[in-house]
Structure formats: structure tokens, C-alpha cells
Design a protein around this motif. Sequence first.
Motif, mmCIF file in Angstrom:
data_model
loop_
_atom_site.group_PDB
_atom_site.id
_atom_site.type_symbol
_atom_site.label_atom_id
_atom_site.label_comp_id
_atom_site.label_asym_id
_atom_site.label_seq_id
_atom_site.Cartn_x
_atom_site.Cartn_y
_atom_site.Cartn_z
ATOM 1 N N ASN A 1 -88.630 -45.795 28.526
ATOM 2 C CA ASN A 1 -88.787 -44.417 29.034
ATOM 3 C C ASN A 1 -90.085 -44.256 29.819
ATOM 4 O O ASN A 1 -90.845 -43.310 29.609
ATOM 5 C CB ASN A 1 -88.764 -43.430 27.864
ATOM 6 N N VAL A 2 -90.348 -45.211 30.706
ATOM 7 C CA VAL A 2 -91.635 -45.245 31.399
ATOM 8 C C VAL A 2 -91.937 -44.000 32.222
ATOM 9 O O VAL A 2 -93.093 -43.610 32.359
ATOM 10 C CB VAL A 2 -91.754 -46.462 32.357
ATOM 11 N N ASP A 3 -90.891 -43.377 32.762
ATOM 12 C CA ASP A 3 -91.140 -42.305 33.719
ATOM 13 C C ASP A 3 -91.786 -41.075 33.108
ATOM 14 O O ASP A 3 -92.706 -40.508 33.667
ATOM 15 C CB ASP A 3 -89.820 -41.880 34.392
ATOM 16 N N ASP A 4 -91.280 -40.655 31.929
ATOM 17 C CA ASP A 4 -91.697 -39.344 31.440
ATOM 18 C C ASP A 4 -92.525 -39.383 30.157
ATOM 19 O O ASP A 4 -92.930 -38.353 29.642
ATOM 20 C CB ASP A 4 -90.448 -38.471 31.211
ATOM 21 N N THR A 5 -92.760 -40.592 29.616
ATOM 22 C CA THR A 5 -93.327 -40.673 28.271
ATOM 23 C C THR A 5 -94.790 -41.102 28.262
ATOM 24 O O THR A 5 -95.193 -42.000 29.002
ATOM 25 C CB THR A 5 -92.484 -41.666 27.427
ATOM 26 N N PHE A 6 -95.579 -40.455 27.412
ATOM 27 C CA PHE A 6 -96.966 -40.855 27.187
ATOM 28 C C PHE A 6 -97.064 -41.433 25.782
ATOM 29 O O PHE A 6 -96.651 -40.796 24.813
ATOM 30 C CB PHE A 6 -97.903 -39.651 27.322
ATOM 31 N N TYR A 7 -97.594 -42.650 25.696
ATOM 32 C CA TYR A 7 -97.748 -43.303 24.399
ATOM 33 C C TYR A 7 -99.181 -43.082 23.910
ATOM 34 O O TYR A 7 -100.126 -43.584 24.502
ATOM 35 C CB TYR A 7 -97.428 -44.792 24.555
ATOM 36 N N ILE A 8 -99.319 -42.304 22.842
ATOM 37 C CA ILE A 8 -100.641 -42.077 22.257
ATOM 38 C C ILE A 8 -100.896 -43.164 21.212
ATOM 39 O O ILE A 8 -100.410 -43.080 20.084
ATOM 40 C CB ILE A 8 -100.760 -40.674 21.623
ATOM 41 N N ILE A 9 -101.644 -44.210 21.605
ATOM 42 C CA ILE A 9 -101.997 -45.263 20.654
ATOM 43 C C ILE A 9 -103.108 -44.721 19.760
ATOM 44 O O ILE A 9 -104.018 -44.035 20.227
ATOM 45 C CB ILE A 9 -102.411 -46.557 21.386
ATOM 46 N N GLY A 10 -103.016 -45.032 18.463
ATOM 47 C CA GLY A 10 -103.892 -44.397 17.485
ATOM 48 C C GLY A 10 -105.186 -45.117 17.205
ATOM 49 O O GLY A 10 -106.024 -44.614 16.467
ATOM 50 N N THR A 11 -105.352 -46.316 17.756
ATOM 51 C CA THR A 11 -106.580 -47.031 17.429
ATOM 52 C C THR A 11 -107.147 -47.729 18.664
ATOM 53 O O THR A 11 -106.548 -47.661 19.741
ATOM 54 C CB THR A 11 -106.330 -48.018 16.266
ATOM 55 N N VAL A 12 -108.303 -48.392 18.465
ATOM 56 C CA VAL A 12 -108.985 -49.000 19.612
ATOM 57 C C VAL A 12 -108.359 -50.357 19.948
ATOM 58 O O VAL A 12 -109.059 -51.351 20.123
ATOM 59 C CB VAL A 12 -110.496 -49.162 19.344
ATOM 60 N N ALA A 13 -107.038 -50.388 20.013
ATOM 61 C CA ALA A 13 -106.324 -51.625 20.337
ATOM 62 C C ALA A 13 -105.284 -51.321 21.406
ATOM 63 O O ALA A 13 -105.248 -50.217 21.938
ATOM 64 C CB ALA A 13 -105.665 -52.195 19.084
ATOM 65 N N GLY A 14 -104.441 -52.316 21.709
ATOM 66 C CA GLY A 14 -103.452 -52.143 22.769
ATOM 67 C C GLY A 14 -104.035 -52.613 24.089
ATOM 68 O O GLY A 14 -105.170 -53.087 24.150
ATOM 69 N N PRO A 15 -103.213 -52.490 25.157
ATOM 70 C CA PRO A 15 -103.687 -52.947 26.465
ATOM 71 C C PRO A 15 -104.781 -52.029 27.018
ATOM 72 O O PRO A 15 -104.807 -50.838 26.699
ATOM 73 C CB PRO A 15 -102.430 -52.864 27.327
ATOM 74 N N HIS A 16 -105.654 -52.575 27.853
ATOM 75 C CA HIS A 16 -106.617 -51.776 28.589
ATOM 76 C C HIS A 16 -105.860 -50.699 29.350
ATOM 77 O O HIS A 16 -104.829 -51.009 29.925
ATOM 78 C CB HIS A 16 -107.362 -52.707 29.555
ATOM 79 N N PRO A 17 -106.232 -49.430 29.414
ATOM 80 C CA PRO A 17 -107.542 -48.903 29.001
ATOM 81 C C PRO A 17 -107.609 -48.349 27.572
ATOM 82 O O PRO A 17 -108.604 -47.710 27.238
ATOM 83 C CB PRO A 17 -107.718 -47.750 29.991
#
Lengths: 408, 295
Positions: A190-206
Motif C-alpha cells: 500500500n505504498v501510495d497512501d500509507t505512512f508506516y510509523i516505526i516505533g523505535t530507532v531502527a528500520g531503514p534510513h531516515p
Amino acid sequence: MNKPMDLSSSLPDANGLFGSFGGRFVAETLMPLILELQDEYATAKNDPEFQRQLAYFQGDYVGRPSPLYFAERLTEHFGGASIYLKREELNHTGAHKINNCIGQGLLARQMGKKRIIAETGAGMHGVATATVAARFGLPCVIYMGTADIERQQTNVFRMQLLGAEIVPVTSGTGTLKDAMNEALRDWVTNVDDTFYIIGTVAGPHPYPAMVRDFQAVIGHETRAQMLEKHGRLPDSLVACIGGGSNAMGLFHPFLNDSAVQMIGVEAGGKGVNSGLHAASLNGGTPGVLHGNRTYLLQNADGQISDAHSISAGLDYPGIGPEHAWLHEQGRVEYVSATDAEALEAFQICCRQEGIIPALETAHALAEVAKRAPTLPREHLMVVNLSGRGDKDMMSVAHHLGEQLDEAC
Amino acid sequence: MIAIQDNTMNDTVNQAVTHSSRLEQCFATLKQQNRPALVSYLTAGDPDADTSHRLLHGLPDAGVDIIELGMPFSDPMADGPAIQKAALRALESGQTQTKTLEMVRNFRQENSTTPVVLMGYYNPIYCYGVERFLTDAATAGVDGLIVVDLPPEHDEELCQPAAQHGIDFIRLATPTTDARRLPKVLANASGFIYYVSVAGVTGGSAPTPERLENSVAHLREHTDLPIAVGFGIRTAEQAATIGRFSDAVVVGSALVDCIEHAASGDDAVEQVHGLVSELAESVRACREVDEQVIS
């Protein structure tokens, strides 16, 4: 090193790297989106209007600044260092997680996204995300492992009350890492409309840098509060670490103050030598997972191992890449506390201070129990009281062998 | 130092020019036959070493032109439920990176023409050691790599070292790859381009052929490499439709599903090879209609 490195603002580099850690190890489908997010965040960071809105929500909605409280009885109990608690558990939703969710929620709104997704372990990030989604009027889907749903029923209900849809994740071991896999699968679909709120200081940059910046309010406040109380900086900072966002938030504004000692406490589970733990730095090796290179719990063949912790929020086989880098730089000392040590510290905090900490936070308190008695009263030690323990009642009752039902 | 590196690079380039790779030969042959390649995906070691061995060795006879062999990973973020389960089955039965490379080595002893492309995630390769992996993969007879979580931003990790070992690095292009980004995606690509037909995970919804045809045509304006299309292709009919305008059609989850639902190892082999034959027949005939119309 010829001169002290500026640890606080120079990293990550343009590719999202902290030394060799971090980066953007994601599927091509996500790359354009991640680059867009990077640009949008860079703009927001220097946009006075965005910062004004952030400050407004941090104040009137979250309830910041959180107090820096002198824990007089805890100090007396351990008989050493002066212990200060940074009261992040008093924030709206009961943990530090909301600091980051408000920031990312504002960014999602600014980018015109129509849907919020998140992963959650203990449920605190899920609750904070559901809260922000409700406040901004956006539909919200939370991915949560079935094992975590089982042990965090109260938070599941809270998220549902806030209007979020909870998707149980059965793949893998049904804990935080699997929830993150599933959230990434949703995002890529769902790349077009979705924002992924990652909860910690991990995941891809930024993400590692962005979440750090939103959480750094903890350290900035602590600095000002300690200067006001004692006219000097604290001597040591202690925080628990799963992915490491509350620790990074507290530590980061002090990284260039070489006299300030920092201790991150990983979840030692049944002991780092038992194989049943979540201590990625103390018991893991470098690898690539969830978009970044960092220390991971894994076998020699690069298959990710299951983490184990009494605390669902620390039950993650990785750690934020900046922590991996600070570990290798030797700037932050990373230790671990076992389930049993955390449970013990949990009870001490309840009885001495009338504060029920989250089981995650109890790991930091366990380190305080080891360290504070050996230090003089002049030593100013700040512990990040990252969350409250209401969510952990059933878990703690289970582990203490009591039946709350019967008591009621 | 720099001069020496440059010479090495030139040698590699020259080698690539003088000795055409299995992938190049395969696509050249198929171009003469005016048909697309059938690319099959199976996870190495799924459901167990013995069955997986039999599955692999029977693929060329069943009609597969290019073999994609998955290196199982515990956390396959870009895969749907079918391939996730395949990875778990393989890992539970004891599959390792070493065993996967061994499978390719064994396969090469009886087949020297069918290209084998290893597909997976970076961590198992990183932990094996990139140089050691590439050396062992080249020796085993691996022709290409598809590593889902290594975008061009990280080309120095594996893509560039792979070229030094004569192994193609097959790049994924997706519906989200816009015009601004496409040159970066194509820059170090070799072997073929894998067009991901829908934004999503493997085994998801089927793509619409019309939009797909436009996307492939757009890609062709920017690259001379063959273009394979995958994700969401399950049936002989879909494969034929997409094979009319692409150079290769990739089928994965549908084959892996056969393994999941099979009653036994023998049954899995029979069903997978049966579906492959059906797909192969369809792909071989898919442009004949066009030719008849033209003549």
C-alpha cells in the motif's frame, strides 16, 4: 582519533550510515517512498511551522515537559548515588512512545497520507500510534504478534477503543519482529497512501535518525532540568533498551559531554549465557534485518533467532543501528538485566516510590540497583522511567505466582 | 593501487564480452525461437533436502528455461504466506547456505546449460561472508543473484563484488520505480531485469495485463537487457498473456503451493513438474497466435 568526534549531529551520513551500521536495506518498491520521506523529514526539521505544531502537541496534548523527579526513597534504599527519574510514564498514553508518534503523525498529515500502520510488541507503541491516528482522524492498522496479544490484552482493548484495527501476526514466533515483517509487507503493498510509523530507532534510513530526533526531547529537557536543580550536568544516565528509542532520546543530547556516563540496559532474559535473552549487543553479531545493519540475535547461517524477555517491549532480536555504533565506539556502556533482576527492581520501585514502572523500565532500575550503592551521594544518576506498568499487571502476577482474580 | 583495480575491472569486462554467460545464451536461443523463458521459483530445501533435490533436477525436462532457487531466510519481508512457509519448511528440515550451494554444484554436474539464479535476502549471504559466498557460488555454477533487500544505494555490498566473480546481479524494477530513479536501478544491472508486476509481496494479487504491457514497453526504452515479469502469476493462461510482451515469465508461489498441499514428497515432485509442464507448454505457444495473424 585526533580530536573528539562530534557524536551528536554529524551522523548518520547521507546514506543513513552510522559507521558501518544503519543504511537502507529495503525492497526496491519501498525505495522511492523512503527517499521521499527523507526529503520531507529534512524539510520539516527546519520548518518553523512544523516545529511550532510539534511543540504545541508535545505540550498541550502529551503533557510535556515531563518532570525530573528526585527519587528520595529509592536513593536512601540503595544508599549511594542520588537517583533522579525522568518521568516519561506521565506522558499521555503512559510511555515515551507518544513523543515519536506525534512527530511522525504530523509528518504523515503533512505528506497527505490517508492511512497509518505500525507494529507493536508490548502494545505501548501501538496505543500511542492509535492515539495519534485518532487525533488526526486517520484510519489505523496495528500489527501485533499473537504471543504478544496474549500477554498484553489490556493494550489490545485500548487500541480497539481508539479505533485501530489489530491484525494478529501468526508468522514466525508471533512477536515484535514478526509484527514488523508484516507491517513492512503491508507497506510494500500500500505504498501510495500509507505512512508506516516505526516505533523505535531502527528500520531503514531516515527512521533511526528521525525517531531519535523526536525522542531527543527527553534528553534536552533532562539537561535543562538538571542544570536548573544542580547547576551542572548529571554524572550518569541509565535507560533500558529493546530497539533503543527511550535510551537514544535520553542519551543523544549528552553524547558530546564526555563526563556524562551512559548505560544502556538490554533484556538478559534467563541470562545472556542461557541463549534465552534479547541482548543483541551483549549476545549478538552484526547482520542485516528490517532495513538496517546492526547487531542481531542470529545463528551462524544468518537466520534470526527468537528473542526472549519477560517484557514484550524488549522482546526484539535487534537494536537501533546508532546504538550498535556507539557500542563499537565505546561511548555508551551496554549491560543486561535478567527477568528475575527486573522483577525484583520492579517491586522495589513500587514500594519505595509508589510508582509502578513498566517491565521494560524495570530493566533500567535493575542496573541502578547494581550500580547506585557503589557510588557517592554527589553522583547524580538519571534513570529514564520510560513507561508505566499498568499493562504488565497480569504478567507480573503470573510471574510472582499470584492470582489477581482471587484477590479481587 | 587504483591502476591495478582498473585492470582487474577491464579483465572482467573483457571476459564477459568474450564468453557469453548461460543467461545470455539462454535468452539468445529463446529469441531465435520467438518465445519467452519460463522461470520457476522454488525454495532450496523445501520441503526437505531429498525432495528438493528431485524437484530441482527435474525442472529442465519439465520445461523450465531458467531456475530461480530461493535461499531460505527466517524473516522474508518481501514474500507472501506461500514462500514464507516454504522458507520455514526448508529451515526446519535443516537447509543452510552451504547446502544450497551444494545443491547447485550437484545440479551442474548433470546440467551445464540451464541458468541458475539464487534469490533471497542479504543477511544469510552477509553472515556467510560476501567474498567466500561469491567464490563458492561461482565455483558451484551459480549464474545470477536476486537479493531483495539490496537496492542500488548498497551496490558496493554485493552487486559490484558479484560482477568481479562473473555473477550477474539481477535488479528488480517495480511499479514505484519512477523515471527519475530508473537510471539508478539499471546502472549496474546485468543478466536480466526482473519487473515486479504489482506493488506488494510475492503470491499477491494478479497484475492487469494492459498496464503491465505499458510498463514493460517503458522499461525497454531504457535497457537492452531481457525483461522478466513476476509476482502474482499463477496460471498457464496468465503466463501466456504476459509472455507475449515480456522476455521471461516467473512463477513461484503457485509451485510452492503445490509442495505445501502435496500428500508426500513423490506427490510434490509430480504436482510441481506437472504444473511446470503446463506452464511451459503455454509459454511455448503464446506468440504463435501473433505469428499467424502477421502471416
